[in-house]
Design an enzyme around this catalytic site. Structure first.
Site, mmCIF file in Angstrom:
data_model
loop_
_atom_site.group_PDB
_atom_site.id
_atom_site.type_symbol
_atom_site.label_atom_id
_atom_site.label_comp_id
_atom_site.label_asym_id
_atom_site.label_seq_id
_atom_site.Cartn_x
_atom_site.Cartn_y
_atom_site.Cartn_z
ATOM 1 N N VAL A 1 7.507 2.693 3.766
ATOM 2 C CA VAL A 1 8.438 1.977 2.889
ATOM 3 C C VAL A 1 7.929 1.974 1.454
ATOM 4 C CG1 VAL A 1 9.589 -0.233 2.464
ATOM 5 C CG2 VAL A 1 9.300 0.584 4.804
ATOM 6 N N CYS A 2 6.631 1.756 1.270
ATOM 7 C CA CYS A 2 6.051 1.776 -0.083
ATOM 8 C C CYS A 2 6.202 3.164 -0.699
ATOM 9 C CB CYS A 2 4.584 1.375 -0.045
ATOM 10 S SG CYS A 2 4.293 -0.295 0.569
ATOM 11 N N ALA A 3 5.942 4.176 0.092
ATOM 12 C CA ALA A 3 6.095 5.551 -0.373
ATOM 13 C C ALA A 3 7.547 5.826 -0.747
ATOM 14 C CB ALA A 3 5.618 6.524 0.700
ATOM 15 N N SER B 1 0.837 -1.193 0.000
ATOM 16 C CA SER B 1 0.000 0.000 0.000
ATOM 17 C C SER B 1 0.874 1.245 0.000
ATOM 18 C CB SER B 1 -0.902 0.025 1.237
ATOM 19 O OG SER B 1 -1.568 1.260 1.351
ATOM 20 N N THR C 1 2.022 3.485 3.313
ATOM 21 C CA THR C 1 3.035 3.081 4.289
ATOM 22 C C THR C 1 4.350 3.755 3.916
ATOM 23 O OG1 THR C 1 3.847 1.135 3.086
ATOM 24 C CG2 THR C 1 1.943 0.801 4.546
#
Length: 166
Positions: A59-61, A54, A57
């Site tokens: 780390v994803c960003a 997602s 979050t």
């Protein structure tokens, strides 16, 4: 089935990433305008698939921002960030972060992409969304590189993936 961890706790995916050298499975994902998008939309380009749980979050960003920065000089390549987020949420994130070199795609209609790429988490608190992975495809959708991140709260190894783009 592959085993990864979420903050040290073992969780599993439904399968394995496509093998290097194989033809990547086609997909149908929702684009920002809710239109169906497939590999054919990017014919003739190398494709980096940044598969994330997602965008909501850290780390994803971070991985999306990093790939966005790296894609500025990749004229014959496209980076796709694929998540379970709705296209509206993806759009808000991309606007807020100035993401203009990465295209966001959503699994909102089904989980076939995650199943076909072997990244569907099957147990634990994140069951039903994607594990963190990177897949690079050539212009004819042959798999050049794959990385299943072993600990979901860690960023991918960017350099080997980016080395396969032009």
């Amino acid at each position: 089935m592959a085993t990864i961890t979420l903050e040290g706790n073992q969780i599993n995916t439904n399968g394995d990433l496509p093998a290097v050298g194989s033809e990547a499975p086609d997909f149908s994902l929702a684009g920002a305008d809710l239109a169906d998008v497939s590999l054919g939309n990017y014919a003739g380009k190398r494709k980096l698939l940044n598969i994330v749980p997602s965008l909501d979050t850290g780390v994803c960003a971070a991985s999306t921002v990093k790939f966005n920065q790296a894609m500025g000089d990749k004229s014959n390549s496209v980076a796709l960030v694929i998540s379970a987020d709705l296209p509206f949420a993806q759009g808000r994130f991309c606007s807020a972060e100035g993401i203009d070199n990465v295209i966001s795609l959503s699994m909102m209609r089904n989980r076939n992409f995650a199943k076909d790429y072997g990244v569907l988490i099957t147990d634990g608190p994140l069951a039903g969304i994607c594990a963190r992975a990177v897949v690079v495809l050539d212009e004819e959708n042959k798999v050049l590189y794959t990385q299943l991140v072993p600990e979901i709260v860690q960023e991918p190894d960017y350099d080997p993936a980016l080395a396969h783009l032009n």
